[in-house]
Structures are given as structure tokens and as C-alpha cells.
Design an enzyme around this catalytic site. Structure first.
Site, mmCIF file in Angstrom:
data_model
loop_
_atom_site.group_PDB
_atom_site.id
_atom_site.type_symbol
_atom_site.label_atom_id
_atom_site.label_comp_id
_atom_site.label_asym_id
_atom_site.label_seq_id
_atom_site.Cartn_x
_atom_site.Cartn_y
_atom_site.Cartn_z
ATOM 1 N N ARG A 171 0.830 -1.207 0.000
ATOM 2 C CA ARG A 171 0.000 0.000 0.000
ATOM 3 C C ARG A 171 0.868 1.262 0.000
ATOM 4 N NH1 ARG A 171 -2.241 -3.554 -1.541
ATOM 5 N NH2 ARG A 171 -4.120 -4.574 -0.755
ATOM 6 N N SER A 221 -11.435 -0.874 2.347
ATOM 7 C CA SER A 221 -10.701 -1.505 3.445
ATOM 8 C C SER A 221 -10.040 -0.428 4.301
ATOM 9 C CB SER A 221 -9.649 -2.451 2.880
ATOM 10 O OG SER A 221 -8.984 -3.141 3.906
ATOM 11 N N GLU A 291 -5.202 2.061 6.418
ATOM 12 C CA GLU A 291 -4.968 1.985 4.972
ATOM 13 C C GLU A 291 -5.656 3.166 4.303
ATOM 14 O OE1 GLU A 291 -6.507 -0.811 1.333
ATOM 15 O OE2 GLU A 291 -5.491 -1.813 2.997
#
Length: 302
Positions: A171, A221, A291
């Protein structure tokens, strides 16, 4: 500042004091002082140049699918790049503008019988956001297929960054470190069977629909996967599914998602995130790292 931008860019849609809740997937977020919708690389570069010359801060967002904008909004100029959405196929390459949706990119790749992007068939973000976050799903990541990226630096220079220099991680990408603006991306794919590619995309989309709360606004998410754990399982095991503050709730369908069930504010989201992090750390001594990208200003109290 407002008159300066609007008069200098008569062909660019520029809104003032525009609620960003109209554009985020959570349906939350305060106003942008100026919200521009450039439709070309030249317009993005020109807007950045004028902003720099006038010391106006610039924030760039794409499809706002993995993003929370605080309720105080964003000062300065915000650019949404969704009008830059051209997708081209050349040999084994797919070249897509930053504002193109990843879902559309995967469809174009499938139509050209090019394999490698199937994992992204249900990712709701834009090309720019996927590069920025090294978006991934079901065992695939953007870093697997991104060959090069065209960016605009904060100094107004247009550069091409190759795969080896993108510094992809979990990420993460170089774009985050440099705060560059993604203008387009080139994906290098492999020839495949169009029907097999479609079948894999259909399977992944069916799995996503069965497991994720796609029927409610969310920021996707929320937490990164902790080493050795799954964020959703930790949240579930902590008894937090269904926990609600204001209109934001830990999804009953997938504990890794926070959904807007009743006119939530960004503050509701942030309060739920903080509570989840606190409880999971207390119970399991594991810190859940965000995230989701959180930007903007908090509401100033009187």
C-alpha cells in the site's frame, strides 16, 4: 484567490466552497475552497503553476474510494481528475489516464485479451489512486503490472517514472513520498484468452460481492493487514462488528469495513476508527494502521 482561478481558467469547471461529500465514497467530507475538474495534462499543469505562484495549497484526489475528508474540508485548490479518463491499448500495453476507473481499465484489458489486471476487476478506485496506494486484491497488486507512470511534480515538471523507480511496497509507492500527481499509467500485460480472463474477473467480483458491504457507502478496506494477522478477523474477534458511533458502523458483513448507515459525518468515521484501534490493541496488543487516507481539516469548535 477565487476570482483569479476562475477568470484564468474559463474552460475548466471550478466550484467554490463545494462540499466534498458529493464526491467521496463515504458520502462525508467538508467543503473545498476551490474544486477544479481539469480534463487534460495541460490543464493540471497550468492549475498547479498558478497555485504555486500564488502560494495556494493543492490537493489532488481521484475517485475518493479509499479516502476520508475531514468535516472541516480542504483549504486551497482541490483537483478531481475523473474527467481525465482515456484508456488506450497498444500491443501488450494498456495506457490509462489518472482519472480512469480501474474497473474500466480491467474491462478494456479483457476486451483486448490481455491478462494481469484481473485482480483489479472490482477495485472502485481510479488509476491515479491505485498507483498512489499500490492497490491490490486477491493476491495481485498494481506493482505486478505497472510499467511506468507519468507524473507532475509539485514544482510543475512532467516526468516519466519507470517501474524500477516507483519503489512499490505494501500500500505504498514513490508517489506518496514525493507527493507527485499521477497523470497516467502504463500497464504491461500478457496475452491471454478473453473468455478465461472474463471468467476470473467474474469469479473475483462474485467473491467480493458475497463478502463485502457493497450496498452501503464506505471507504473500502480501512486498515492495513498487520503482519501475521488479518485486520477483519481481529476486529471480529474483538466483538466490534456492529459498533456504531453516529451514523458510522463497523460492517456486519465484513469487519474490515466501516459503512455509512445513517447520515454519518467524517468525524463519526474517525471516532469509530479510533475506537476499533484502541480495543484491538487492548485485547491483542496489535496496532491497526490505517490503509484509508485521511486528509483535510477538523471542524473548528466555537
Amino acid at each position: 484567490m477565487t476570482v483569479n482561478f476562475i477568470t484564468q481558467f474559463p474552460n475548466v469547471t471550478i466550484l467554490t466552497d463545494e462540499p466534498l461529500s458529493k464526491y467521496t465514497n463515504t458520502k462525508t467530507g467538508g467543503p473545498a475552497d476551490l474544486l477544479a475538474f481539469p480534463a487534460s495534462v495541460d490543464e493540471v499543469q497550468a492549475l498547479m503553476t498558478v497555485a504555486n505562484a500564488n502560494d495556494v495549497p493543492v490537493t489532488v484526489i481521484g475517485n475518493a474510494s479509499n479516502l476520508i475528508v475531514r468535516d472541516g474540508g480542504i483549504r486551497g485548490l482541490v483537483m478531481i481528475l475523473t474527467r481525465m479518463a482515456t484508456i488506450k491499448v497498444s500491443g501488450h500495453q494498456v495506457i490509462a489516464d489518472a482519472g480512469a476507473s480501474m474497473i474500466e481499465v480491467t474491462k478494456r484489458a479483457q476486451a483486448a485479451s490481455l491478462s494481469g489486471l484481473e485482480f483489479a476487476a472490482g477495485i472502485p478506485g481510479s488509476v491515479g489512486g491505485a498507483i498512489f496506494m499500490n492497490a491490490g486484491a486477491y493476491g495481485g497488486e498494481t506493482s505486478d503490472v505497472a510499467d511506468s507512470v507519468l507524473v507532475l511534480t509539485r514544482q510543475g515538471e512532467i516526468k516519466t517514472i519507470t517501474r524500477d523507480d516507483l519503489n512499490f511496497g505494501y500500500r505504498h509507492s514513490r508517489v506518496q513520498d514525493k507527493n507527485d500527481v499521477v497523470l497516467s499509467a502504463t500497464y504491461l500485460l500478457q496475452p491471454g484468452d478473453g473468455q478465461e480472463i472474463q471468467a476470473k474477473m467474474d469469479d473475483l467480483n462474485a467473491r467480493r460481492a458475497a463478502r463485502q458491504p457493497l450496498d452501503l457507502p464506505s471507504c473500502g478496506s480501512v486498515f492495513k493487514r498487520p503482519t501475521g494477522y488479518f485486520a477483519g478477523k481481529l476486529i471480529h474477534d474483538a466483538g466490534l462488528q456492529g459498533h456504531q458511533i453516529g451514523g458510522a458502523q463497523v460492517s456486519m458483513k465484513h469487519a474490515g469495513f466501516i459503512v455509512n448507515v445513517d447520515h454519518a459525518t467524517a468525524t463519526d468515521y474517525l471516532n469509530v476508527i479510533h475506537h476499533v484501534q484502541t480495543v484491538v490493541f487492548e485485547k491483542f496488543n496489535v496496532h491497526l494502521e490505517n490503509e484509508v487516507r485521511i486528509i483535510g481539516e477538523s471542524v473548528k469548535e466555537d
